[in-house]
Design an enzyme around this catalytic site. Structure first.
Site, PDB file in Angstrom:
ATOM      1  N   GLN A 143       0.842  -1.002   0.033  1.00 54.89           N
ATOM      2  CA  GLN A 143      -0.065   0.141  -0.046  1.00 54.89           C
ATOM      3  C   GLN A 143       0.931   0.992  -0.181  1.00 54.89           C
ATOM      4  OE1 GLN A 143      -3.536  -0.637   3.161  1.00 54.89           O
ATOM      5  NE2 GLN A 143      -1.914  -2.087   3.587  1.00 54.89           N
ATOM      6  N   ASN A 144       2.231   0.898   0.065  1.00 53.46           N
ATOM      7  CA  ASN A 144       3.194   2.288   0.339  1.00 53.46           C
ATOM      8  C   ASN A 144       3.358   2.784  -1.183  1.00 53.46           C
ATOM      9  OD1 ASN A 144       3.267   1.539   2.999  1.00 53.46           O
ATOM     10  ND2 ASN A 144       5.149   0.347   2.794  1.00 53.46           N
ATOM     11  N   HIS A 155      -1.622   1.449  -4.383  1.00 54.51           N
ATOM     12  CA  HIS A 155      -1.694   2.824  -4.290  1.00 54.51           C
ATOM     13  C   HIS A 155      -0.848   3.642  -5.090  1.00 54.51           C
ATOM     14  CE1 HIS A 155      -4.028   1.672  -0.347  1.00 54.51           C
ATOM     15  NE2 HIS A 155      -4.578   1.276  -1.371  1.00 54.51           N
ATOM     16  N   CYS A 175      -4.311  12.781 -20.487  1.00 55.91           N
ATOM     17  CA  CYS A 175      -3.837  11.655 -21.434  1.00 55.91           C
ATOM     18  C   CYS A 175      -3.403  10.690 -20.560  1.00 55.91           C
ATOM     19  CB  CYS A 175      -3.223  12.333 -22.531  1.00 55.91           C
ATOM     20  SG  CYS A 175      -1.244  12.724 -21.725  1.00 55.91           S
ATOM     21  N   CYS A 233       0.492  16.427 -23.958  1.00 57.23           N
ATOM     22  CA  CYS A 233      -0.802  17.339 -24.316  1.00 57.23           C
ATOM     23  C   CYS A 233      -0.971  18.636 -23.595  1.00 57.23           C
ATOM     24  CB  CYS A 233      -1.912  16.580 -23.881  1.00 57.23           C
ATOM     25  SG  CYS A 233      -2.459  16.227 -22.327  1.00 57.23           S
ATOM     26  N   GLY A 243       2.696  -4.344   8.994  1.00 56.30           N
ATOM     27  CA  GLY A 243       2.766  -2.822   9.185  1.00 56.30           C
ATOM     28  C   GLY A 243       1.703  -2.495   8.437  1.00 56.30           C
TER      29      GLY A 243
HETATM   30  C1  BV8 Z   1     -11.711   2.516  -3.757  1.00 56.26           C
HETATM   31  C2  BV8 Z   1      -2.009   6.939  -1.047  1.00 56.26           C
HETATM   32  C3  BV8 Z   1     -13.291   2.053  -5.530  1.00 56.26           C
HETATM   33  C4  BV8 Z   1      -2.323   8.114  -1.090  1.00 56.26           C
HETATM   34  C5  BV8 Z   1      -3.871   5.802   0.127  1.00 56.26           C
HETATM   35  C6  BV8 Z   1     -15.094  -0.580   2.152  1.00 56.26           C
HETATM   36  C7  BV8 Z   1     -15.613  -0.252   3.341  1.00 56.26           C
HETATM   37  C8  BV8 Z   1     -14.988   1.150   4.021  1.00 56.26           C
HETATM   38  C9  BV8 Z   1     -14.601   2.080   3.311  1.00 56.26           C
HETATM   39  C10 BV8 Z   1     -14.361   1.860   1.790  1.00 56.26           C
HETATM   40  C11 BV8 Z   1     -14.750   0.415   1.274  1.00 56.26           C
HETATM   41  N1  BV8 Z   1     -14.352   0.340   0.096  1.00 56.26           N
HETATM   42  C12 BV8 Z   1     -13.761   1.625  -0.327  1.00 56.26           C
HETATM   43  C13 BV8 Z   1     -13.784   2.582   0.835  1.00 56.26           C
HETATM   44  C14 BV8 Z   1     -13.546   4.045   0.889  1.00 56.26           C
HETATM   45  C15 BV8 Z   1     -11.871   3.940   0.977  1.00 56.26           C
HETATM   46  C16 BV8 Z   1     -11.465   3.497   2.325  1.00 56.26           C
HETATM   47  O1  BV8 Z   1     -11.155   2.565   2.618  1.00 56.26           O
HETATM   48  N2  BV8 Z   1     -11.607   4.245   3.327  1.00 56.26           N
HETATM   49  C17 BV8 Z   1     -11.310   4.060   4.906  1.00 56.26           C
HETATM   50  C18 BV8 Z   1     -10.504   5.186   5.391  1.00 56.26           C
HETATM   51  C19 BV8 Z   1     -12.304   3.370   5.459  1.00 56.26           C
HETATM   52  N3  BV8 Z   1     -11.257   3.370   0.071  1.00 56.26           N
HETATM   53  C20 BV8 Z   1     -10.982   3.832  -1.150  1.00 56.26           C
HETATM   54  O2  BV8 Z   1     -11.347   5.047  -1.517  1.00 56.26           O
HETATM   55  C21 BV8 Z   1     -10.089   3.166  -2.301  1.00 56.26           C
HETATM   56  N4  BV8 Z   1     -10.529   3.506  -3.417  1.00 56.26           N
HETATM   57  O3  BV8 Z   1     -12.348   1.921  -3.054  1.00 56.26           O
HETATM   58  O4  BV8 Z   1     -12.133   2.874  -4.910  1.00 56.26           O
HETATM   59  C22 BV8 Z   1     -14.381   3.250  -5.469  1.00 56.26           C
HETATM   60  C23 BV8 Z   1     -14.130   4.339  -5.954  1.00 56.26           C
HETATM   61  C24 BV8 Z   1     -15.185   5.327  -6.253  1.00 56.26           C
HETATM   62  C25 BV8 Z   1     -16.242   5.328  -5.096  1.00 56.26           C
HETATM   63  C26 BV8 Z   1     -16.124   4.095  -4.424  1.00 56.26           C
HETATM   64  C27 BV8 Z   1     -15.399   3.296  -4.239  1.00 56.26           C
HETATM   65  C28 BV8 Z   1      -8.433   3.880  -2.287  1.00 56.26           C
HETATM   66  C29 BV8 Z   1      -7.867   3.836  -1.116  1.00 56.26           C
HETATM   67  C30 BV8 Z   1      -6.341   4.189  -1.519  1.00 56.26           C
HETATM   68  C31 BV8 Z   1      -6.149   5.573  -0.872  1.00 56.26           C
HETATM   69  N5  BV8 Z   1      -4.675   6.120  -0.992  1.00 56.26           N
HETATM   70  N6  BV8 Z   1      -2.511   6.070  -0.124  1.00 56.26           N
HETATM   71  C32 BV8 Z   1      -1.492   8.704   0.216  1.00 56.26           C
HETATM   72  O5  BV8 Z   1      -0.521   7.888   0.660  1.00 56.26           O
HETATM   73  O6  BV8 Z   1      -1.589   9.821   0.717  1.00 56.26           O
HETATM   74  S1  BV8 Z   1      -4.375   4.751   1.478  1.00 56.26           S
HETATM   75  C33 BV8 Z   1      -2.944   5.070   2.463  1.00 56.26           C
HETATM   76  O7  BV8 Z   1      -3.615   4.903   3.724  1.00 56.26           O
HETATM   77  C34 BV8 Z   1      -1.978   3.938   2.554  1.00 56.26           C
HETATM   78  O8  BV8 Z   1      -1.646   3.577   1.171  1.00 56.26           O
HETATM   79  C35 BV8 Z   1      -2.527   3.019   3.281  1.00 56.26           C
HETATM   80  O9  BV8 Z   1      -3.535   1.902   2.224  1.00 56.26           O
HETATM   81  C36 BV8 Z   1      -3.402   3.648   4.185  1.00 56.26           C
HETATM   82  C37 BV8 Z   1      -2.822   3.515   5.585  1.00 56.26           C
HETATM   83  O10 BV8 Z   1      -2.858   2.414   6.179  1.00 56.26           O
HETATM   84  P1  BV8 Z   1      -1.398   1.612   6.816  1.00 56.26           P
HETATM   85  O11 BV8 Z   1      -0.427   1.665   5.453  1.00 56.26           O
HETATM   86  O12 BV8 Z   1      -1.737   0.567   7.316  1.00 56.26           O
HETATM   87  O13 BV8 Z   1      -0.543   2.748   7.647  1.00 56.26           O
HETATM   88  P2  BV8 Z   1      -1.485   3.111   8.930  1.00 56.26           P
HETATM   89  O14 BV8 Z   1      -0.284   4.238   9.510  1.00 56.26           O
HETATM   90  O15 BV8 Z   1      -2.518   3.227   9.178  1.00 56.26           O
HETATM   91  O16 BV8 Z   1      -0.986   1.975  10.175  1.00 56.26           O
HETATM   92  C38 BV8 Z   1       0.639   1.615  10.363  1.00 56.26           C
HETATM   93  C39 BV8 Z   1       0.542   0.235  11.042  1.00 56.26           C
HETATM   94  O17 BV8 Z   1       1.807   0.089  11.248  1.00 56.26           O
HETATM   95  C40 BV8 Z   1      -0.125   0.304  12.341  1.00 56.26           C
HETATM   96  O18 BV8 Z   1      -0.885  -0.826  12.754  1.00 56.26           O
HETATM   97  C41 BV8 Z   1       1.142   0.403  13.433  1.00 56.26           C
HETATM   98  O19 BV8 Z   1       0.607  -0.360  14.399  1.00 56.26           O
HETATM   99  C42 BV8 Z   1       2.045  -0.477  12.602  1.00 56.26           C
HETATM  100  N7  BV8 Z   1       3.501  -0.301  12.787  1.00 56.26           N
HETATM  101  C43 BV8 Z   1       4.203   0.786  13.341  1.00 56.26           C
HETATM  102  N8  BV8 Z   1       5.639   0.698  13.461  1.00 56.26           N
HETATM  103  C44 BV8 Z   1       5.754  -0.599  12.792  1.00 56.26           C
HETATM  104  C45 BV8 Z   1       4.306  -1.204  12.462  1.00 56.26           C
HETATM  105  N9  BV8 Z   1       4.433  -2.518  12.047  1.00 56.26           N
HETATM  106  C46 BV8 Z   1       5.540  -3.123  11.994  1.00 56.26           C
HETATM  107  N10 BV8 Z   1       6.739  -2.619  12.283  1.00 56.26           N
HETATM  108  C47 BV8 Z   1       6.935  -1.391  12.582  1.00 56.26           C
HETATM  109  N11 BV8 Z   1       8.117  -0.781  12.916  1.00 56.26           N
HETATM  110 ZN    ZN Z   2      -1.229  14.486 -21.171  1.00 61.04          ZN
END
Ligand code: BV8
Ligand code: ZN
Length: 247
Positions: A108-109, A126, A137, A156, A193
């Site tokens: 997801q990174n 992502h 385009c 474009c 993670g």
């Molecule tokens: C979509 C890029 C179709 C941009 C990102 C179903 C149910 C509910 C909601 C939805 C659903 N389906 C769709 C949705 C809506 C939405 C969604 O999921 N909302 C959430 C908030 C509920 N999804 C979307 O919009 C997706 N598109 O569904 O399209 C569609 C289209 C039109 C209309 C309807 C549907 C697109 C989602 C992608 C968005 N872009 N990233 C950017 O980076 O700015 S998401 C981004 O956030 C990341 O890529 C990642 O996915 C997410 C963050 O989560 P994590 O990576 O897990 O990070 P986080 O900080 O949360 O957690 C870190 C973890 O690591 C913690 O648990 C921590 O304890 C742990 N940790 C910490 N240190 C360590 C560690 N682990 C190991 N070692 C360590 N040292």
């Molecule tokens: Zn273009």
């Protein structure tokens, strides 16, 4: 500092790891935390930019409304990233691609650190912060650290936007389908993670488990997925993953 002992890995997981032919790894921001990349939901609160929760500034609506503000957010993160290096967790996973006959790395990174560690064919669900895409385009252009970031599409003349998937946007064509196919076919699935809140990425471990795969979560904190996994290794990825190469 509490060190993780080898026995944390159950004999069952050790045995499955040693015998596995097909393995899928799903990573989130947590795997880059030990490289210095801020996570989104560490410590219970959501990352905020200029007073906006990240899933507001990182949304399709915001690109329509204020592309310059979106660029400012990604420019800030890119500048943070450019001096950061992959950590031991990235390195360990890069080794796994040559260890298992079928290996799929899904992330997801958008930070590109898996590729910097030597991982090939990374399924970027992502997108990637080091690329821009034309709003008209769809032409893609790489963003280089030593050159100013381009604003306009050379093909474009329309505007460029970050080549990342924003909230409310579809994932790159085929990316999720490929990941779901490999998840349904893997014997062992590692979820490393991620807070497992964002969909459809968070559905991959469930696809693996319902197809008979053994799902292991690696995270210092519990997540909504923790009680739907076969095994949880509580700890930092950079400390836990190297234990697998210690037999
Ligand atoms: C979509 C890029 C179709 C941009 C990102 C179903 C149910 C509910 C909601 C939805 C659903 N389906 C769709 C949705 C809506 C939405 C969604 O999921 N909302 C959430 C908030 C509920 N999804 C979307 O919009 C997706 N598109 O569904 O399209 C569609 C289209 C039109 C209309 C309807 C549907 C697109 C989602 C992608 C968005 N872009 N990233 C950017 O980076 O700015 S998401 C981004 O956030 C990341 O890529 C990642 O996915 C997410 C963050 O989560 P994590 O990576 O897990 O990070 P986080 O900080 O949360 O957690 C870190 C973890 O690591 C913690 O648990 C921590 O304890 C742990 N940790 C910490 N240190 C360590 C560690 N682990 C190991 N070692 C360590 N040292
Ligand atoms: Zn273009």
């Amino acid at each position: 500092m509490q060190t993780i002992q080898t026995q944390v890995i159950s004999d069952e997981l050790r045995d499955r790891f040693d015998r596995a032919q097909s393995v899928l790894v799903l990573t989130g921001a947590g795997i880059s935390a030990e490289s210095g990349v801020p996570t989104f939901r560490g410590g219970g609160n959501t990352a905020v930019w200029r007073g906006m929760p990240f899933d507001v500034i990182s949304s399709a609506t915001m690109v329509q409304r204020d592309l310059a503000a979106v660029w400012e957010w990604f420019d800030y993160r890119r500048n943070l990233l450019q001096n950061l290096r992959p950590n031991r967790a990235h390195d360990e996973i890069a080794h796994w691609q040559d260890r298992f006959p079928q290996f799929t790395l899904v992330t997801q990174n958008i930070d590109g650190l898996h590729q910097k560690a030597g991982s090939r064919e990374v399924v970027e669900l992502h997108g990637n912060i080091w690329r821009a895409r034309c709003v008209n385009c769809n032409a893609r252009v790489e963003i280089l650290t030593d050159k100013p970031r381009p604003d306009i599409c050379a093909a474009c003349g329309d505007r460029l936007r970050p080549d990342v998937v924003l909230f409310g946007e579809m994932l790159p064509p085929g990316a999720f389908e490929t990941a779901a196919e490999k998840a349904a076919d893997c014997e062992l699935c590692f979820v490393i993670g991620t807070s497992a809140i964002v969909y459809p990425a968070a559905s991959l471990p469930e696809i693996a488990r319902s197809a008979g795969g053994y799902v292991c979560e690696i995270n210092p904190e519990a997540t909504p997925l923790s009680n739907r996994c076969d095994e949880g290794l509580t700890g930092k990825a950079g400390e836990v993953l190297p234990l697998f190469s210690k037999s």
